[in-house]
Design a protein around this motif. Structure first.
Motif, short mmCIF file in Angstrom:
data_model
loop_
_atom_site.label_atom_id
_atom_site.label_comp_id
_atom_site.label_asym_id
_atom_site.label_seq_id
_atom_site.Cartn_x
_atom_site.Cartn_y
_atom_site.Cartn_z
N PRO A 72 27.48 1.33 22.34
CA PRO A 72 26.36 2.29 22.34
C PRO A 72 26.51 3.37 23.41
N VAL A 73 26.94 2.99 24.62
CA VAL A 73 27.10 3.97 25.69
C VAL A 73 28.23 4.93 25.36
N ASP A 74 29.34 4.38 24.86
CA ASP A 74 30.49 5.22 24.57
C ASP A 74 30.17 6.23 23.47
N ILE A 75 29.45 5.81 22.44
CA ILE A 75 29.06 6.74 21.37
C ILE A 75 28.19 7.86 21.93
N HIS A 76 27.31 7.51 22.86
CA HIS A 76 26.39 8.50 23.43
C HIS A 76 27.13 9.54 24.27
N VAL A 77 28.08 9.11 25.08
CA VAL A 77 28.74 10.04 26.02
C VAL A 77 30.13 10.44 25.54
N ASN A 78 30.48 10.10 24.30
CA ASN A 78 31.80 10.44 23.79
C ASN A 78 32.04 11.96 23.86
N ASN A 79 33.22 12.34 24.35
CA ASN A 79 33.60 13.76 24.47
C ASN A 79 32.64 14.56 25.35
N THR A 80 32.05 13.89 26.35
CA THR A 80 31.26 14.60 27.36
C THR A 80 31.96 14.49 28.71
N TYR A 81 31.37 15.16 29.70
CA TYR A 81 31.96 15.14 31.03
C TYR A 81 31.82 13.79 31.72
N PHE A 82 31.02 12.90 31.19
CA PHE A 82 30.96 11.55 31.77
C PHE A 82 32.33 10.88 31.69
N VAL A 83 33.00 11.04 30.56
CA VAL A 83 34.34 10.46 30.37
C VAL A 83 35.33 11.13 31.33
N VAL A 84 35.22 12.45 31.48
CA VAL A 84 36.11 13.18 32.38
C VAL A 84 35.92 12.69 33.82
N GLY A 85 34.67 12.50 34.23
CA GLY A 85 34.39 12.02 35.58
C GLY A 85 34.96 10.63 35.81
N HIS A 86 34.72 9.72 34.85
CA HIS A 86 35.27 8.36 34.96
C HIS A 86 36.79 8.39 35.09
N PHE A 87 37.44 9.15 34.22
CA PHE A 87 38.90 9.20 34.21
C PHE A 87 39.44 9.74 35.53
N HIS A 88 38.80 10.76 36.07
CA HIS A 88 39.31 11.35 37.32
C HIS A 88 39.03 10.48 38.53
N TYR A 89 37.99 9.66 38.48
CA TYR A 89 37.80 8.70 39.57
C TYR A 89 38.93 7.68 39.57
N VAL A 90 39.43 7.33 38.38
CA VAL A 90 40.58 6.43 38.31
C VAL A 90 41.84 7.15 38.79
N ILE A 91 42.12 8.30 38.17
CA ILE A 91 43.41 8.95 38.39
C ILE A 91 43.50 9.63 39.75
N TYR A 92 42.45 10.33 40.15
CA TYR A 92 42.52 11.00 41.46
C TYR A 92 41.95 10.11 42.56
N GLY A 93 40.75 9.58 42.32
CA GLY A 93 40.13 8.78 43.37
C GLY A 93 40.93 7.56 43.74
N ALA A 94 41.36 6.77 42.75
CA ALA A 94 42.10 5.54 43.04
C ALA A 94 43.60 5.77 43.13
N VAL A 95 44.17 6.43 42.12
CA VAL A 95 45.64 6.53 42.05
C VAL A 95 46.19 7.50 43.08
N VAL A 96 45.70 8.73 43.10
CA VAL A 96 46.26 9.72 44.03
C VAL A 96 46.00 9.31 45.47
N MET A 97 44.80 8.83 45.77
CA MET A 97 44.55 8.39 47.14
C MET A 97 45.39 7.16 47.48
N GLY A 98 45.63 6.29 46.50
CA GLY A 98 46.53 5.17 46.74
C GLY A 98 47.96 5.61 46.98
N ILE A 99 48.39 6.65 46.26
CA ILE A 99 49.73 7.21 46.49
C ILE A 99 49.83 7.78 47.90
#
Length: 559
Positions: free
Chosen positions: A383-410
């Motif tokens: 239900p949550v995914d259908i609601h926020v699909n293709n919105t900036y919520f997904v972009v924010g989540h993805f960038h917290y993983v890729i930049y927040g966790a991965v880049v800072m870990g690098i």
């Protein structure tokens, strides 16, 4: 398992043939350490290009109107930004760190296939040049995003066979081949070239995570590469695998794409988990809590990563039973991930914490990952995914993983192993300034995307309703701050490498084979191969790691 044929690697060039200065980084070297640094520096160059594109994108989004760049150019820019940041930054830089460290950590003289290792690296700049060329084809650059969904990716506005989308697909296919070559090399090295006494449960967790990540590459990359080739055939030769106008199925491409591209997130994040597991015990002066469970959990994540990809397709006409199944598997993968987070917190808890730059970046990245994990569980719910699909919520989540966790870990890894790689110490003042700017910039840029997505702002747009303006201004200012944050990092790395204080072989008093030899190591790493007799995280214990520590110091003639 003992090492086999380590002393008989036929294609290792003699040390005397290797240049002894900066020139060795510009040639066809088979030394895994040189190749590792080549990966790191090359990928950082592309990271800067991707960052410039990101700041232009945020410059466009600082106002509701599309008033900075043409809409078609904007579409091409976010396509290039995503592709560069994934395929030319995160994957190569982690390959570089892994290339440098894995042979040292397992007591090997080099990778199993040194020449293949070098060839795989030199395919990266080739891929990069082709990808950048695709951006500059007039009117025909790729505008389909880094996921290249058909039918958008099958559009050919120029009518020419060689267009931006064509070159983009060729570049991605080359990247896939290079990554498969690297995966074969890493898996073979870890299985067959561990030194005497280096049993599975005496390997550092970083090695476990690299192994788990490269196994994913072996089973997932062929699907993406095949999908790219089939899409290229539709675009160029008139086939109809994915073209709905000719009876093809565009959703089939989504399955090819996400079967690899969601596990690819674990290819990226697993080595970062390994970095956390190496850094936290050092700066907390405690053994890694639950070492064996943390090690095995990486392989559990590898297995579960193969059965989660459909959560990206909940809005693609997916049957209800499939939605429920993949919602459950996506939530299940949080269990071995949560085990790791618990182990890191338990390792830090009660330790003698040293908050130097590497530890600050490690802690900051872990916090970012926990936040990203919470929003990830939300997105796993249908239900949550259908609601926020293709919105900036997904972009924010993805960038917290890729930049927040991965880049800072690098960044944490680069600061931690910088003395080992260069033989020089870095500036803690510039390093901590870099951390502060990065931490503030990351949260300022990507947190506002979550309320924007919940309010309904779609992703991949150049203009938007003025009601979304406030959060977009905050996000753009945060993006500009992230751009500025790279300046102290570059100054620190360049100046310290050139004229920094000389580093001892073990400035952090760490435990691990790489810290028992000179900084930087000699060409073949070990004068005499180590014999491992204990587990890797013996902080606070009296038992030695190896039985012959007095014979591991090498005469480093090229430092």
């Amino acid at each position: 398992m003992t090492n086999i044929s380590i002393d008989k690697i036929a294609d290792l060039p003699p040390q005397s043939e290797q240049p002894e200065d900066w020139r060795r980084f510009f040639g066809f070297s088979t030394d895994h350490k040189v190749i590792g640094i080549q990966y790191i520096v090359t990928s950082f160059f592309f990271f800067l290009i991707g960052g410039v594109l990101a700041m232009v994108i945020r410059g466009e989004l600082i106002t509701p109107e599309s008033d900075l760049v043409d809409r078609a150019v904007y579409n091409s820019m976010f396509t290039m930004h995503g592709t560069i940041m994934l395929f030319l930054w995160t994957f190569p830089v982690l390959l570089g760190i892994s290339n440098y460290l894995v042979p040292l950590m397992i007591g090997a003289r080099d990778m199993a296939f040194p020449k293949l290792n070098a060839v795989a690296f030199w395919m990266v700049p080739v891929f990069g040049v082709i990808l950048m060329a695709s951006f500059f084809i007039p009117g025909g650059s790729s505008q389909s995003g880094w996921w290249a969904y058909p039918p958008v990716s099958l559009q050919n506005p120029t009518g020419n066979i060689v267009n931006g989308q064509f070159l983009w697909l060729v570049a991605v296919a080359i990247s896939g081949v290079a990554s498969i070559m690297g995966a074969i090399n890493f898996v073979t090295t870890i299985f067959r070239m561990r030194t005497t006494g280096m049993t599975w449960f005496k390997m550092p967790v970083f090695v476990w995570t690299v192994l788990a990540a490269q196994i994913i590459q072996l089973f997932g990359l062929p699907a993406l590469t095949a999908g790219a080739v089939m899409l290229l055939s539709d675009l160029t030769f008139g086939t109809s695998f994915f073209d709905p106008a000719k009876g093809g199925d565009p959703v089939l491409f989504q399955h090819f794409f996400w079967f690899y591209s969601h596990p690819a997130v674990y290819v990226i994040i697993l080595p970062v988990f390994g970095i956390f597991s190496e850094i936290f015990p050092v700066y907390a002066r405690k053994p890694l809590f639950g070492y064996k469970v943390v090690a095995v959990s990486s392989l559990i994540i590898t297995g579960l990563s193969a059965v989660v990809w459909v959560h990206h397709m909940f809005a693609s006409g997916t049957p209800s039973w499939m939605r429920m199944l993949f919602m459950a598997t996506t939530m299940l993968i949080s269990v071995p991930t949560g085990i790791k987070v618990f182990a890191w917190v338990a390792t830090i808890w009660g330790g003698k914490i040293k908050l130097n730059t590497a530890m600050l970046f490690g802690l900051g990245a872990m916090v970012m990952f926990v936040f990203a994990g919470i929003t990830g569980i939300m997105l796993a719910s249908v239900p949550v995914d259908i609601h926020v699909n293709n919105t900036y919520f997904v972009v924010g989540h993805f960038h917290y993983v890729i930049y927040g966790a991965v880049v800072m870990g690098i960044y944490a890894a680069l600061y931690h192993w910088f003395p080992k790689m260069t033989g020089r110490m870095y500036s803690e003042g510039l390093g901590k300034l870099h951390f502060i700017l990065t931490f503030i910039g990351t949260n300022a840029c990507f947190f506002p995307m979550h309320p924007l997505g919940l309010q309904g702002m779609p992703r991949r747009v150049a203009s938007y309703d003025p009601e979304f303006a406030f959060w977009n201004v905050i996000a753009s200012l945060g993006g500009f701050l992230l751009g500025v944050s790279t300046i102290p990092f570059i100054l620190n790395m360049v100046s310290s490498w050139v004229q920094g204080e000389k580093a001892p072989k073990n400035p952090w008093r760490a435990i691990g084979l790489e810290w028992l030899i000179s900084s930087p190591p000699s060409h073949e790493n070990f004068e005499e191969l180590p014999i491992v007799i204990s587990e890797p995280y013996g902080y606070g214990k009296d038992e030695p790691l190896v039985s012959n520590p007095d014979k591991l110091e090498v005469n480093h003639a090229t430092s």
